[in-house]
Design a protein around this motif. Structure first.
Motif, mmCIF file in Angstrom:
data_model
loop_
_atom_site.group_PDB
_atom_site.id
_atom_site.type_symbol
_atom_site.label_atom_id
_atom_site.label_comp_id
_atom_site.label_asym_id
_atom_site.label_seq_id
_atom_site.Cartn_x
_atom_site.Cartn_y
_atom_site.Cartn_z
ATOM 1 N N ASN A 91 0.801 -1.444 0.088
ATOM 2 C CA ASN A 91 -0.035 0.053 0.102
ATOM 3 C C ASN A 91 0.794 1.343 0.064
ATOM 4 O O ASN A 91 0.477 2.280 -0.604
ATOM 5 C CB ASN A 91 -1.016 0.013 1.070
ATOM 6 C CG ASN A 91 -2.118 -1.186 1.258
ATOM 7 O OD1 ASN A 91 -2.337 -1.533 0.061
ATOM 8 N ND2 ASN A 91 -2.582 -1.638 1.975
ATOM 9 N N VAL A 92 1.915 1.273 0.879
ATOM 10 C CA VAL A 92 2.804 2.405 0.751
ATOM 11 C C VAL A 92 3.412 2.770 -0.578
ATOM 12 O O VAL A 92 3.595 3.505 -0.951
ATOM 13 C CB VAL A 92 3.697 2.254 1.874
ATOM 14 C CG1 VAL A 92 4.722 3.486 1.910
ATOM 15 C CG2 VAL A 92 3.010 2.505 3.452
ATOM 16 N N ARG A 93 3.822 1.637 -1.109
ATOM 17 C CA ARG A 93 4.486 1.441 -2.527
ATOM 18 C C ARG A 93 3.595 2.000 -3.543
ATOM 19 O O ARG A 93 4.061 2.788 -4.415
ATOM 20 C CB ARG A 93 5.134 0.125 -2.946
ATOM 21 C CG ARG A 93 5.793 0.119 -4.160
ATOM 22 C CD ARG A 93 6.571 -1.410 -4.457
ATOM 23 N NE ARG A 93 7.662 -1.564 -3.500
ATOM 24 C CZ ARG A 93 7.831 -2.758 -2.879
ATOM 25 N NH1 ARG A 93 6.816 -3.731 -2.744
ATOM 26 N NH2 ARG A 93 8.669 -2.904 -2.044
ATOM 27 N N LYS A 94 2.525 1.476 -3.287
ATOM 28 C CA LYS A 94 1.692 2.144 -4.526
ATOM 29 C C LYS A 94 1.362 3.571 -4.422
ATOM 30 O O LYS A 94 1.189 4.255 -5.249
ATOM 31 C CB LYS A 94 0.234 1.458 -4.279
ATOM 32 C CG LYS A 94 -1.049 1.912 -5.172
ATOM 33 C CD LYS A 94 -2.366 1.146 -4.708
ATOM 34 C CE LYS A 94 -3.578 1.815 -5.537
ATOM 35 N NZ LYS A 94 -4.606 1.064 -5.151
ATOM 36 N N ILE A 95 1.308 4.327 -3.156
ATOM 37 C CA ILE A 95 1.252 5.690 -2.966
ATOM 38 C C ILE A 95 2.475 6.379 -3.529
ATOM 39 O O ILE A 95 2.241 7.040 -4.252
ATOM 40 C CB ILE A 95 1.052 6.048 -1.518
ATOM 41 C CG1 ILE A 95 -0.478 5.662 -1.084
ATOM 42 C CG2 ILE A 95 1.203 7.498 -1.135
ATOM 43 C CD1 ILE A 95 -0.712 5.697 0.463
ATOM 44 N N VAL A 96 3.712 5.796 -2.873
ATOM 45 C CA VAL A 96 4.847 6.597 -3.394
ATOM 46 C C VAL A 96 5.194 6.653 -5.003
ATOM 47 O O VAL A 96 5.833 7.399 -5.527
ATOM 48 C CB VAL A 96 6.057 6.229 -2.749
ATOM 49 C CG1 VAL A 96 5.860 6.515 -1.259
ATOM 50 C CG2 VAL A 96 6.633 4.841 -3.114
#
Length: 352
Positions: free
Chosen positions: A292-297
């Motif tokens: 989820n964090v990778r998707k945002i960044v």
């Protein structure tokens, strides 16, 4: 003797049975009596509809609207559709106000020939503690271009070098507004279910037409902070709404400002909210946290902003955070957030 003008007070109501009577009691007992109190029951499933009807029977100034649930912004719009006052105020139904708030705001409206007046505010927690929120301005007037520069843009945020500096509180509920401006320009709230901040959108549409704004130093509005508050709760759709709000804000500002006036400020606001979303994911220690964090960044809008935004001028902590986002170093980013969480509360915050 001058005849007092009618003020419409719009109160959107949803699942606040525990707090509603205190809110309405503070409005009904205002020292300023020329009020039109519009209660908008937004399809509340608890005892709020009955409470609204009971208050309507007790006070002839109260109008009650029952409607299907559609969210805060659209509930306020339902109130605007029937409002007949010269001025309008918006009060959230889990909050309450000082008994002379309307009188003080109206006095300043008339005295200064203003079309917009804001007051100070306090946070009120479940233990009854009252904490005054520092105001960016105190007892100051702004006119013409100053309104955009010192009120509207400071609601949005700050320049990169001042990213951590205080902003002007963007919520509509500590202000009194001119209905003539709202009617002339057909100003309404968007749905907060689509855009991150319905209040900021309203202010962009409204303040570009305002001629004089006064900021009253007194703390007259009491904002309730509860464990169930929407501002504190995690929201799975938040990132999409953050992006939608960024696109809408840029589109709206571009209609009356040059890009150089707002670009860095708005990008800073957007990236701060993105940081807040990452912090929320890490704090919750989600099963798919890394994904989820990778998707945002890696999101194109986020990366496009990071390439343009001058985050090298940010204070140290945010400069490092934005650098890690731009490099898409997700594991290190999560580690930094976890360390930060151990040391102190998040500097990013989740209230907007």
């Amino acid at each position: 003797m001058r005849e007092n003008a009618l003020i419409s007070v719009i109160v959107p109501i949803y699942k606040v049975e525990r707090y509603l009577n205190k809110c309405l009691d503070s409005i009904v007992n205002q020292t300023y009596k020329e009020l039109e109190i519009i209660l908008v029951d937004d399809g509340s499933p608890d005892g709020c509809p009955k409470i609204c009807d009971e208050w309507g029977l007790k006070d002839s100034r109260i109008k009650v609207i029952h409607k299907a649930n559609a969210g805060l912004g659209l509930a306020r719009n339902s109130g605007l559709e029937v409002a007949t006052g010269k001025y309008v105020a918006f009060i959230d139904s889990d909050d309450f106000i000082d008994l002379n708030m309307m009188e003080r705001l109206y006095e300043e409206m008339v005295k200064r020939n203003a079309d917009t007046v804001y007051c100070g505010l306090c946070r009120y927690d479940e233990d009854g503690n009252v904490i005054k929120v520092p105001m960016l301005y105190s007892g100051e007037s702004f006119s013409d271009d100053e309104i955009v520069e010192k009120i509207l843009l400071r609601m949005i945020g700050n320049k990169p070098e001042n990213n951590n500096a205080p902003t002007f509180f963007m919520s509509v509920w500590h202000g009194l507004y001119s209905m003539s401006i709202i009617k002339e320009h057909n100003i309404r709230f968007p749905s907060e279910r689509i855009f991150m901040s319905e209040d900021l959108s309203f202010h962009i549409d409204y303040l570009q037409h305002s001629q004089l704004v006064y900021v009253l130093p007194d703390c007259l509005y009491f904002y309730r902070v509860t464990q169930g508050s929407l501002s504190l709760a995690y929201d799975n759709n938040r990132f999409d709404r953050i992006k939608s709000m960024h696109l809408q804000t840029v589109k709206k500002l571009n209609l009356f400002l040059e890009e150089k006036q707002y670009q860095q400020i708005e990008m800073g606001r957007f990236l701060n909210l993105v940081g807040g979303q990452i912090y929320s994911i890490v704090r919750r220690n989600e099963k798919n946290m890394l994904t989820n964090v990778r998707k945002i960044v890696s999101d194109k809008m986020v990366q496009d902003c990071l390439h343009i935004y001058d985050y090298n001028k940010n204070p140290c902590g945010k400069r490092i955070f934005n650098f890690l986002m731009e490099k898409e170093w997700t594991v290190l980013l999560i580690f930094v957030v976890r360390i930060k969480n151990l040391l102190a509360k998040s500097a990013w915050g989740e209230k907007c």
